[in-house]
Design a protein around this motif. Structure first.
Motif, PDB file in Angstrom:
ATOM      1  N   PHE A 192     -11.208   1.560   6.193  1.00  0.00           N
ATOM      2  CA  PHE A 192      -9.823   1.543   5.732  1.00  0.00           C
ATOM      3  C   PHE A 192      -9.356   0.096   5.590  1.00  0.00           C
ATOM      4  CE2 PHE A 192      -5.288   1.372   6.793  1.00  0.00           C
ATOM      5  CZ  PHE A 192      -4.759   2.339   5.957  1.00  0.00           C
TER       6      PHE A 192
ATOM      7  N   ARG B 255      -2.352  10.307   5.404  1.00  0.00           N
ATOM      8  CA  ARG B 255      -1.035   9.688   5.194  1.00  0.00           C
ATOM      9  C   ARG B 255      -0.074  10.279   6.213  1.00  0.00           C
ATOM     10  NH1 ARG B 255       0.206   7.338   0.242  1.00  0.00           N
ATOM     11  NH2 ARG B 255      -1.648   7.128  -0.994  1.00  0.00           N
TER      12      ARG B 255
ATOM     13  N   TYR C   7       0.827   4.731  -3.915  1.00  0.00           N
ATOM     14  CA  TYR C   7       0.522   6.144  -4.056  1.00  0.00           C
ATOM     15  C   TYR C   7       1.782   6.949  -3.773  1.00  0.00           C
ATOM     16  CZ  TYR C   7      -3.907   3.901  -2.974  1.00  0.00           C
ATOM     17  OH  TYR C   7      -4.979   3.056  -2.960  1.00  0.00           O
TER      18      TYR C   7
ATOM     19  N   GLU D 173       2.703   7.221   4.316  1.00  0.00           N
ATOM     20  CA  GLU D 173       2.049   5.917   4.466  1.00  0.00           C
ATOM     21  C   GLU D 173       0.559   6.101   4.757  1.00  0.00           C
ATOM     22  OE1 GLU D 173       3.434   2.767   4.400  1.00  0.00           O
ATOM     23  OE2 GLU D 173       5.373   3.629   3.844  1.00  0.00           O
ATOM     24  N   PRO D 174      -0.321   5.421   4.011  1.00  0.00           N
ATOM     25  CA  PRO D 174      -1.754   5.504   4.319  1.00  0.00           C
ATOM     26  C   PRO D 174      -2.023   4.948   5.717  1.00  0.00           C
ATOM     27  CG  PRO D 174      -1.396   4.422   2.193  1.00  0.00           C
ATOM     28  CD  PRO D 174      -0.062   4.557   2.853  1.00  0.00           C
TER      29      PRO D 174
ATOM     30  N   ALA E 264       0.829  -1.213   0.000  1.00  0.00           N
ATOM     31  CA  ALA E 264       0.000   0.000   0.000  1.00  0.00           C
ATOM     32  C   ALA E 264       0.858   1.255   0.000  1.00  0.00           C
ATOM     33  CB  ALA E 264      -0.932  -0.006   1.208  1.00  0.00           C
ATOM     34  N   SER E 265       2.003   1.221   0.698  1.00  0.00           N
ATOM     35  CA  SER E 265       2.858   2.399   0.786  1.00  0.00           C
ATOM     36  C   SER E 265       3.469   2.790  -0.555  1.00  0.00           C
ATOM     37  CB  SER E 265       3.971   2.157   1.806  1.00  0.00           C
ATOM     38  OG  SER E 265       4.777   1.072   1.381  1.00  0.00           O
TER      39      SER E 265
ATOM     40  N   PHE F 153      -7.225  -1.921  -2.352  1.00  0.00           N
ATOM     41  CA  PHE F 153      -6.920  -1.365  -1.041  1.00  0.00           C
ATOM     42  C   PHE F 153      -7.629  -0.021  -0.939  1.00  0.00           C
ATOM     43  CE2 PHE F 153      -4.310   1.307   1.730  1.00  0.00           C
ATOM     44  CZ  PHE F 153      -4.326   0.530   2.877  1.00  0.00           C
TER      45      PHE F 153
ATOM     46  N   ASP G 176      -7.741   3.262   0.846  1.00  0.00           N
ATOM     47  CA  ASP G 176      -6.789   4.017   1.668  1.00  0.00           C
ATOM     48  C   ASP G 176      -7.432   5.100   2.518  1.00  0.00           C
ATOM     49  OD1 ASP G 176      -7.477   5.879  -0.278  1.00  0.00           O
ATOM     50  OD2 ASP G 176      -5.423   6.575  -0.577  1.00  0.00           O
TER      51      ASP G 176
ATOM     52  N   ALA H 286      -8.893  10.587   3.543  1.00  0.00           N
ATOM     53  CA  ALA H 286      -7.644   9.816   3.473  1.00  0.00           C
ATOM     54  C   ALA H 286      -6.544  10.543   4.234  1.00  0.00           C
ATOM     55  CB  ALA H 286      -7.239   9.623   2.020  1.00  0.00           C
TER      56      ALA H 286
END
Length: 189
Positions: free
Chosen positions: A70, A172, A40, A176-177, A36-37, A80, A82, A170
């Motif tokens: 989430f 971060r 995006y 990182e989400p 996931a990191s 995923f 986010d 969202a």
């Protein structure tokens, strides 16, 4: 009414030459899932030294129903997710979760619709909050504008890739989400 079917061997001779003509096909490797990191990237971040520390607050003046959490999901799109989706009536005011600086404003090209993204400094770390699917033209913020905790950032809408009026919130942390609501709760005013 169904007729019973059976499978039987044929009396015809097996043509082994046909089997020799089949060639091997090399299958492509199964792709490794992207963490996931790495799905995006954060763009437009400013120097963290320009930001003052902030505490956080829920983006609405009252509690609203949570609709899509989430993490990984299978519906409505297998991917995923986010963010946290929060249901609210179209036009409901959305508030900034903290002090910060606007780093993205207006129409997004990634399905977020009419949106706003703010960079904050929480416990010495860079946090971004992104507010998606807002009502068209529901804010006049520009990149670089300072914003305060509780300022109206827009109104709930149904723009972009959306299935109904809601806020897609969202967060971060250092790129990182993270799950928005527990983080807001643990760093609230």
């Amino acid at each position: 009414m169904f007729k019973e079917q059976t499978l039987s061997a044929s009396d015809a001779p097996l043509n082994l030459d046909a089997l020799a003509e089949v060639s091997a096909v090399e299958a492509a490797p199964i792709p490794t899932p992207v963490p996931a990191s790495q799905m995006y990237t954060e763009r437009g971040l400013i120097d963290l030294g320009r930001l003052a520390e902030t505490k956080l607050k829920y983006p609405f003046n009252q509690t609203m129903p949570l609709t899509d959490g989430f993490g990984y999901r299978t519906e409505p799109v297998a991917q995923f997710h986010d963010a946290q989706d929060i249901a609210a009536a179209n036009g409901t005011p959305i508030r900034s979760i903290g002090n910060g600086i606007v780093i993205e404003a207006g129409w997004a090209s990634d399905g977020c619709g009419f949106s706003l993204k703010i960079q904050h400094k929480v416990n010495g770390q860079s946090l971004t909050s992104r507010y998606c699917h807002m009502e068209s033209e529901s804010h006049s913020w520009k990149v670089g504008d300072p914003i305060k905790l509780g300022d109206q950032v827009g109104r709930v809408g149904n723009t972009g890739m959306s299935f109904g009026s809601h806020l897609h919130l969202a967060l971060r942390l250092n790129g990182e989400p993270i799950d928005p609501l527990p983080y807001i709760e643990s760093n609230s005013t």
